[in-house]
Scaffold this active site. Structure first.
Site, PDB file in Angstrom:
ATOM      1  N   LYS A  36     -10.765   7.351  13.955  1.00 39.09           N
ATOM      2  CA  LYS A  36     -11.128   6.901  12.610  1.00 39.09           C
ATOM      3  C   LYS A  36     -12.593   7.272  12.348  1.00 39.09           C
ATOM      4  O   LYS A  36     -13.445   7.079  13.216  1.00 39.09           O
ATOM      5  CB  LYS A  36     -10.915   5.377  12.523  1.00 39.09           C
ATOM      6  CG  LYS A  36     -10.905   4.850  11.108  1.00 39.09           C
ATOM      7  CD  LYS A  36     -10.180   3.524  10.989  1.00 39.09           C
ATOM      8  CE  LYS A  36     -10.228   3.027   9.560  1.00 39.09           C
ATOM      9  NZ  LYS A  36      -9.320   1.938   9.276  1.00 39.09           N
TER      10      LYS A  36
ATOM     11  N   GLU B 228       1.105 -11.033   6.385  1.00 35.71           N
ATOM     12  CA  GLU B 228       0.782 -12.110   5.450  1.00 35.71           C
ATOM     13  C   GLU B 228       1.778 -13.258   5.548  1.00 35.71           C
ATOM     14  O   GLU B 228       1.400 -14.438   5.527  1.00 35.71           O
ATOM     15  CB  GLU B 228       0.738 -11.568   4.016  1.00 35.71           C
ATOM     16  CG  GLU B 228      -0.468 -10.699   3.703  1.00 35.71           C
ATOM     17  CD  GLU B 228      -0.360  -9.263   4.190  1.00 35.71           C
ATOM     18  OE1 GLU B 228       0.737  -8.872   4.669  1.00 35.71           O
ATOM     19  OE2 GLU B 228      -1.350  -8.517   4.084  1.00 35.71           O
TER      20      GLU B 228
ATOM     21  N   ARG C 192       2.887 -10.967  -0.740  1.00 39.07           N
ATOM     22  CA  ARG C 192       3.788 -10.674   0.385  1.00 39.07           C
ATOM     23  C   ARG C 192       4.376 -11.943   1.011  1.00 39.07           C
ATOM     24  O   ARG C 192       5.273 -11.856   1.842  1.00 39.07           O
ATOM     25  CB  ARG C 192       3.029  -9.913   1.474  1.00 39.07           C
ATOM     26  CG  ARG C 192       2.803  -8.452   1.189  1.00 39.07           C
ATOM     27  CD  ARG C 192       4.005  -7.652   1.643  1.00 39.07           C
ATOM     28  NE  ARG C 192       3.981  -6.294   1.121  1.00 39.07           N
ATOM     29  CZ  ARG C 192       3.641  -5.234   1.814  1.00 39.07           C
ATOM     30  NH1 ARG C 192       3.263  -5.358   3.058  1.00 39.07           N
ATOM     31  NH2 ARG C 192       3.690  -4.041   1.264  1.00 39.07           N
TER      32      ARG C 192
HETATM   33  C1  LIG Z   1      -0.026  -5.701   2.635  1.00 39.61           C
HETATM   34  C2  LIG Z   1      -1.446  -5.238   2.844  1.00 39.61           C
HETATM   35  N1  LIG Z   1      -2.284  -6.003   3.558  1.00 39.61           N
HETATM   36  C3  LIG Z   1      -3.553  -5.596   3.745  1.00 39.61           C
HETATM   37  C4  LIG Z   1      -3.999  -4.422   3.214  1.00 39.61           C
HETATM   38  C5  LIG Z   1      -5.451  -4.010   3.342  1.00 39.61           C
HETATM   39  N2  LIG Z   1      -5.573  -2.798   4.171  1.00 39.61           N
HETATM   40  C6  LIG Z   1      -5.706  -1.577   3.644  1.00 39.61           C
HETATM   41  S1  LIG Z   1      -5.780  -0.377   4.785  1.00 39.61           S
HETATM   42  C7  LIG Z   1      -5.674  -1.495   6.030  1.00 39.61           C
HETATM   43  C8  LIG Z   1      -5.715  -1.041   7.453  1.00 39.61           C
HETATM   44  C9  LIG Z   1      -4.588  -0.177   7.753  1.00 39.61           C
HETATM   45  O1  LIG Z   1      -4.708   0.276   9.073  1.00 39.61           O
HETATM   46  P1  LIG Z   1      -3.896   1.535   9.519  1.00 39.61           P
HETATM   47  O2  LIG Z   1      -2.530   1.477   8.971  1.00 39.61           O
HETATM   48  O3  LIG Z   1      -4.030   1.660  10.978  1.00 39.61           O
HETATM   49  O4  LIG Z   1      -4.617   2.729   8.770  1.00 39.61           O
HETATM   50  P2  LIG Z   1      -6.052   3.358   9.030  1.00 39.61           P
HETATM   51  O5  LIG Z   1      -6.907   2.898   7.892  1.00 39.61           O
HETATM   52  O6  LIG Z   1      -6.550   2.894  10.359  1.00 39.61           O
HETATM   53  O7  LIG Z   1      -5.830   4.808   8.981  1.00 39.61           O
HETATM   54  C10 LIG Z   1      -5.568  -2.788   5.541  1.00 39.61           C
HETATM   55  C11 LIG Z   1      -5.487  -4.008   6.357  1.00 39.61           C
HETATM   56  C12 LIG Z   1      -3.087  -3.671   2.455  1.00 39.61           C
HETATM   57  N3  LIG Z   1      -3.443  -2.528   1.844  1.00 39.61           N
HETATM   58  N4  LIG Z   1      -1.832  -4.089   2.289  1.00 39.61           N
END
Ligand SMILES: Cc1ncc(C[n+]2csc(CCOP(=O)(O)OP(=O)(O)O)c2C)c(N)n1
Length: 629
Positions: free
Chosen positions: A285, A373, A401
């Site tokens: 990342k 959630e 959610r």
């Molecule tokens: C239902 C939901 N909960 C929380 C989020 C906030 N959120 C956006 S990206 C993210 C992290 C996602 O991690 P990952 O899938 O590993 O992707 P990365 O950013 O590490 O590439 C979160 C928690 C969201 N978009 N949707």
């Protein structure tokens, strides 16, 4: 020499129209393109802000996907879509990046009306595999659908929504979804949950296998039986089918997600395969920029403008002015110091809800459920039922959610869960998928539920005091994506005894009922415009203050205001309660979002566009007064 070799400056990235040019490029050209895209992202996002680290991490992966597959016939489904910037660049949108996430500008997520290459939209996580399932079932009926590829991060894989779909599709060996797991060991902050440990085991297994190959050649024959005994012990742990294989998938990986050679080979194999496939890709990342590579607190996940040379953020923290998330975190920090049996729960939003400091001070009292959630709500409810009052910190949009859990698990059992609804109201750059304008209608008809929203930071603390004071629950305290002043005296205010409204301005020609941070500027505008109206702070949206409702001058116009969707909101509740109580209203108007999705853009600009800024409220009230008999 191919076309890309001649690319020397950032203009070339802007000139990309379609991803088809990638088909001609060799590895060196692809690597040079990856470097250019990273420079472009650093340069561009340092001016506009946006989702930074996730995009820096998927540069090679996105290029490889577009090289091997043929979008738009092949369907590239990006989970969340926050990591879709490289895809936007490769599909001809680099030129619009200076408007990223701004009013009427390029969306920060995929948008079907932005490009034919955006086959699916999201913003909330963990939907890509289920979306792929729908497309797989549509494919026999639609000749325009080619391969179906779902990209998902290790953080998003934690969610029940993703796991359900993974399980479901594993049951259909004849369908061949290609699922790319982008494993960077991070959600916004460090990933949590046993799945993330399992991914570590898979990575260890690969190292173990290659180590075994190398060492067994070096060990003398007579010592091999001894080493194999030791080996057997760890073998059970490190070998055998992994989770994905057990669910019916062909599994490839983990492979280096920054190596075009490995990526292209694996994607081509998956393209030829006729079985469900998971390709486990390891990426870093924030790759390619030192400050973001080192970040474990999620500071570079979504950024404000910064100095590209050294990664310093332009926006300096203002003394005593804090976000409402920060104010809430400070309150919780203080509360924890006197309540040893108190937990804060967050579904993966430690950074966004500014809980990093709380986590440092009270690591065992911050429960990060990951993107789960529904689990966070049910778990919070049952904790409360066992005498430990937890505070669930959750964005309004993500509470969606857990709708069923709020009703079925929490409210029905009167569990004393305190729900801190962060980002209530418009959210700015994230836009349509993230607007916090649906939680009031969602919660307003739930029995036992209390909903509160402060007019300022000081009132936020009074409402939190009230929430912790009452015995049963649940109670939701909403707060906006905005800032206010912190003052230590906020900790020692007079507590509220009961859910009540307050009158902020007295007038005789009409009444405005509103809640939230509009109240201060609205009150000032009423005074400066010499508007002879009453202004009421409806700091409790549920229950309504019946005593004050009964005292309203219903022969004069009544205007309600909410930075929320109208259906099921404050205005409708006020009007129907007045009628239930036998009052007849001469003139009534409810201001709010009328059955619509609000796009991304600056909060103030959007409020103005929807007639919800201070000036529009004053105009609406004036018009009602002028029209009154
Ligand atoms: C239902 C939901 N909960 C929380 C989020 C906030 N959120 C956006 S990206 C993210 C992290 C996602 O991690 P990952 O899938 O590993 O992707 P990365 O950013 O590490 O590439 C979160 C928690 C969201 N978009 N949707």
């Amino acid at each position: 020499m191919s076309r890309m070799r001649k690319r020397t400056d950032l203009m070339d990235v802007v000139s990309i129209k379609e991803p088809s040019f990638l088909k001609d490029l060799g590895t060196e050209d692809l690597e040079s393109l990856a470097r250019e895209i990273r420079s472009f992202l650093i340069n561009s996002l340092s001016k506009t802000g946006g989702h930074f680290s996730s995009n820096m991490g998927v540069v090679e992966l996105t290029i490889a996907l577009h090289k091997v597959f043929d979008s738009p016939k092949d369907q590239l489904i990006f989970d969340v879509g926050h990591q879709g910037y490289v895809h936007k660049i490769l599909t001809g949108r680099a030129g619009a990046f200076d408007s990223l996430r701004q009013t009427d500008g390029l969306s920060g997520f995929l948008k079907r009306n932005e490009s034919v290459h955006d086959c699916y939209e999201a913003g909330h996580s963990s939907t890509s595999i289920a979306a792929a399932a729908g497309m797989l079932f549509a494919k026999p009926h639609n000749a325009d659908i080619g391969n179906i590829i779902a990209l998902i991060g290790d953080g998003s894989l934690n969610s029940g929504a993703a796991l359900e779909a993974l399980n479901f599709l594993g049951h259909y060996p004849e369908k061949n979804p290609i699922i790319i797991l982008n494993d960077n060991e991070m959600s916004i902050t460090e990933n949590v949950g046993h799945l993330s440990r399992m991914l570590t085991q898979i990575r260890m297994r690969r190292s173990y296998r290659s180590l075994r190959r190398k060492t067994s050649r070096m060990i003398p024959k007579r010592l091999r039986p001894f080493t194999s005994k030791v080996e057997k012990r760890i073998k059970g742990f490190l070998t055998g089918p992994n989770y994905f294989e057990a669910l019916g998938y062909d599994y490839y990986g983990p492979l280096d997600g920054h190596s075009f050679k490995h990526l292209i080979k694996a994607l081509e194999n998956a393209k030829r395969s006729n079985k469900p496939t998971v390709i486990h890709v390891r990426t870093k990342k924030g790759c390619g920029y030192t400050p973001s590579e080192a970040d474990k607190e999620g500071l570079w996940h979504g950024v404000k403008p910064f100095d590209a040379k050294n990664g310093a953020f332009h926006a300096k923290p203002e003394t005593n002015v804090m976000t409402y998330s920060g104010l809430t975190a400070k309150y919780l920090h203080n509360h924890a110091s006197t309540h040893p049996d108190f937990y804060v729960i967050t579904p993966a939003m430690v950074g966004g809800s500014e809980l990093n400091d709380f986590k440092k001070t009270y690591p065992d009292r911050l429960i990060d459920t990951g993107i789960a959630e529904a689990t966070s709500v049910t778990m919070g409810g049952s904790l409360a039922m066992k005498g430990v009052r937890p505070f669930l910190s959750i964005y309004s949009t993500f509470l969606q959610r857990a709708y069923d859990q709020v009703i079925h698990d929490v409210a029905r059992q009167k569990a004393g869960l305190i729900i801190g609804i962060d980002r209530a109201g418009l959210v700015g750059g994230d836009g349509e998928t993230h607007q916090g304008i649906y939680d009031i209608p969602m919660l307003s008809h739930v029995p036992n539920m209390t909903i509160a929203h402060p007019k300022d930071g000081a009132e936020l603390y009074r409402l939190l005091d009230y929430a912790f004071k009452i015995e049963s629950g649940p109670i939701a305290v909403r707060y906006p994506r905005a800032k206010d002043v912190f003052d230590a005296s906020m900790f020692t205010q007079k507590p509220l005894d009961m859910p009540s409204w307050e009158t902020l301005h007295e007038g005789s020609r009409g009444t405005i009922i509103a809640f939230g941070d509009i109240l201060k500027p609205l009150n000032e505008a009423i005074v400066s415009n010499k508007l002879d109206v009453t202004l009421i702070n409806a700091r409790f949206i549920k229950p309504l203050d019946k005593r004050m409702l009964l005292s309203l001058k219903t022969d004069k116009p009544i205007l309600t205001y909410e930075e929320s969707t109208l259906n099921g909101g404050l205005g409708q509740m006020v009007l129907s309660k007045l009628y239930q109580m036998g009052r007849r209203v001469n003139a009534f108007k409810a201001l709010g979002f009328d059955d619509t999705f609000v796009p991304h853009g600056d909060r103030e600009a959007m409020l103005k566009r929807y007639g919800l800024d201070v000036e529009s409220v004053i105009d609406a009230m004036r018009e009602m007064i002028d029209d009154a008999p």
